[in-house]
Write a protein that holds these residues in place. Structure first.
Motif, short mmCIF file in Angstrom:
data_model
loop_
_atom_site.label_atom_id
_atom_site.label_comp_id
_atom_site.label_asym_id
_atom_site.label_seq_id
_atom_site.Cartn_x
_atom_site.Cartn_y
_atom_site.Cartn_z
N LEU A 3 0.82 -1.21 0.00
CA LEU A 3 0.00 0.00 0.00
C LEU A 3 0.86 1.27 0.00
CD1 LEU A 3 -2.86 -1.02 2.45
CD2 LEU A 3 -3.02 -0.74 -0.03
N LEU A 4 1.96 1.24 0.73
CA LEU A 4 2.86 2.40 0.75
C LEU A 4 3.49 2.63 -0.62
CD1 LEU A 4 4.61 1.99 4.21
CD2 LEU A 4 3.01 3.78 3.52
N ARG A 5 3.90 1.54 -1.28
CA ARG A 5 4.48 1.68 -2.62
C ARG A 5 3.46 2.23 -3.60
NH1 ARG A 5 6.39 -3.84 -4.09
NH2 ARG A 5 6.61 -2.92 -6.14
N ALA A 6 2.22 1.74 -3.52
CA ALA A 6 1.17 2.23 -4.41
C ALA A 6 0.89 3.71 -4.14
CB ALA A 6 -0.10 1.39 -4.22
N ARG A 7 0.83 4.08 -2.87
CA ARG A 7 0.60 5.49 -2.53
C ARG A 7 1.70 6.37 -3.09
NH1 ARG A 7 2.23 9.54 0.41
NH2 ARG A 7 0.79 10.93 1.45
N GLU A 8 2.94 5.94 -2.93
CA GLU A 8 4.06 6.74 -3.41
C GLU A 8 4.03 6.87 -4.94
OE1 GLU A 8 7.06 9.32 -3.48
OE2 GLU A 8 5.93 8.67 -1.71
N LYS A 9 3.71 5.80 -5.64
CA LYS A 9 3.61 5.86 -7.11
C LYS A 9 2.50 6.83 -7.52
CE LYS A 9 6.72 3.38 -9.03
NZ LYS A 9 7.72 4.10 -9.82
N MET A 10 1.41 6.82 -6.79
CA MET A 10 0.32 7.75 -7.10
C MET A 10 0.77 9.19 -6.84
SD MET A 10 -2.34 6.29 -8.32
CE MET A 10 -3.59 7.53 -8.07
N MET A 11 1.42 9.41 -5.71
CA MET A 11 1.81 10.78 -5.36
C MET A 11 2.87 11.33 -6.31
SD MET A 11 -0.25 11.81 -3.21
CE MET A 11 0.50 13.42 -3.15
N GLU A 12 3.64 10.46 -6.93
CA GLU A 12 4.61 10.94 -7.94
C GLU A 12 3.90 11.67 -9.06
OE1 GLU A 12 6.85 7.55 -9.29
OE2 GLU A 12 7.94 7.38 -7.39
N ARG A 13 2.67 11.33 -9.33
CA ARG A 13 1.88 11.98 -10.37
C ARG A 13 1.36 13.35 -9.91
NH1 ARG A 13 -0.35 8.86 -14.32
NH2 ARG A 13 0.26 6.69 -14.25
N PHE A 14 1.05 13.45 -8.63
CA PHE A 14 0.36 14.63 -8.13
C PHE A 14 1.25 15.61 -7.37
CE2 PHE A 14 -2.80 11.22 -8.46
CZ PHE A 14 -3.65 11.81 -9.38
N ARG A 15 2.30 15.11 -6.76
CA ARG A 15 3.17 15.96 -5.93
C ARG A 15 3.71 17.17 -6.72
NH1 ARG A 15 6.42 12.09 -4.06
NH2 ARG A 15 5.02 11.60 -2.36
N PRO A 16 4.17 17.00 -7.96
CA PRO A 16 4.68 18.18 -8.69
C PRO A 16 3.64 19.29 -8.85
CG PRO A 16 5.37 16.17 -9.78
CD PRO A 16 4.39 15.76 -8.72
N LEU A 17 2.38 18.92 -9.02
CA LEU A 17 1.32 19.93 -9.13
C LEU A 17 1.16 20.70 -7.83
CD1 LEU A 17 -1.37 17.81 -11.00
CD2 LEU A 17 0.09 19.60 -11.97
N LEU A 18 1.25 19.98 -6.72
CA LEU A 18 1.11 20.62 -5.42
C LEU A 18 2.29 21.54 -5.13
CD1 LEU A 18 -0.20 17.62 -3.30
CD2 LEU A 18 -1.52 19.37 -4.52
N THR A 19 3.50 21.04 -5.33
CA THR A 19 4.68 21.85 -5.03
C THR A 19 4.78 23.06 -5.95
OG1 THR A 19 6.08 20.39 -6.35
CG2 THR A 19 6.00 19.97 -3.98
N ALA A 20 4.34 22.92 -7.19
CA ALA A 20 4.35 24.06 -8.12
C ALA A 20 3.42 25.16 -7.63
CB ALA A 20 3.95 23.61 -9.52
N ASN A 21 2.44 24.79 -6.81
CA ASN A 21 1.50 25.77 -6.25
C ASN A 21 1.82 26.10 -4.80
OD1 ASN A 21 -0.87 26.41 -8.24
ND2 ASN A 21 -0.30 24.27 -8.57
N GLY A 22 3.02 25.71 -4.34
CA GLY A 22 3.47 26.07 -3.01
C GLY A 22 2.80 25.30 -1.88
N LEU A 23 2.26 24.12 -2.19
CA LEU A 23 1.54 23.34 -1.19
C LEU A 23 2.26 22.04 -0.85
CD1 LEU A 23 -2.08 23.59 -2.63
CD2 LEU A 23 -1.15 24.84 -0.68
N THR A 24 2.13 21.62 0.39
CA THR A 24 2.57 20.29 0.78
C THR A 24 1.39 19.34 0.63
OG1 THR A 24 1.92 20.52 3.10
CG2 THR A 24 4.14 21.29 2.51
#
Length: 133
Positions: A3-24
């Motif tokens: 589950l942790l690996r799946a979560r991390e793979k999913m967040m790899e898709r979304f994390r750049p969008l969040l960080t580009a907008n200054g969000l954690t």
């Protein structure tokens, strides 16, 4: 670990969008919870976002400093606080939603809508089973 690996793979898709907008990730979870549920107390946000209460205090303080949330005391009980989104964070939701939806569509194209639906179903069933226990 799976589950942790799946979560991390999913967040790899979304994390750049969040960080580009200054969000954690935690800040985005708080914004989503407030957007979907309206104003909430910090304890309720902690429960919805799976963020510990001590961490939530710091997250909310930083978000308030960034102009993303406001805190308001209950008139009948000054110990209680209601947290709300600001216009700034509501605008972030609108802006990010399009990009996030695009990522979800790409995910469905990559693995197939049946796989996505099966994963949602399995996770919902897992959570429901754990809630009963």
């Amino acid at each position: 670990m799976l589950l942790l690996r799946a979560r991390e793979k999913m967040m790899e898709r979304f994390r750049p969008l969040l960080t580009a907008n200054g969000l954690t990730e935690q800040q985005w979870r708080v914004i989503r919870a407030l957007d979907e549920n309206g104003p909430l107390e910090p304890r309720q946000i902690s429960d919805l976002c799976t963020i510990s209460s001590p961490s939530m205090a710091g997250v909310l303080a930083r978000m308030e400093g960034m102009g993303l949330v406001t805190k308001e005391r209950f008139p009948d009980d000054q110990r209680r606080v209601r947290v709300s989104l600001t216009k700034k964070s509501a605008a972030l939701v609108r802006a990010l939603s399009k990009d996030l939806e695009r990522q979800y569509r790409l995910l469905e194209q990559q693995v197939g809508p049946d796989v996505v639906a099966a994963v949602y179903g399995a996770v919902d069933a897992l959570l429901a089973g754990l809630e009963k226990a």
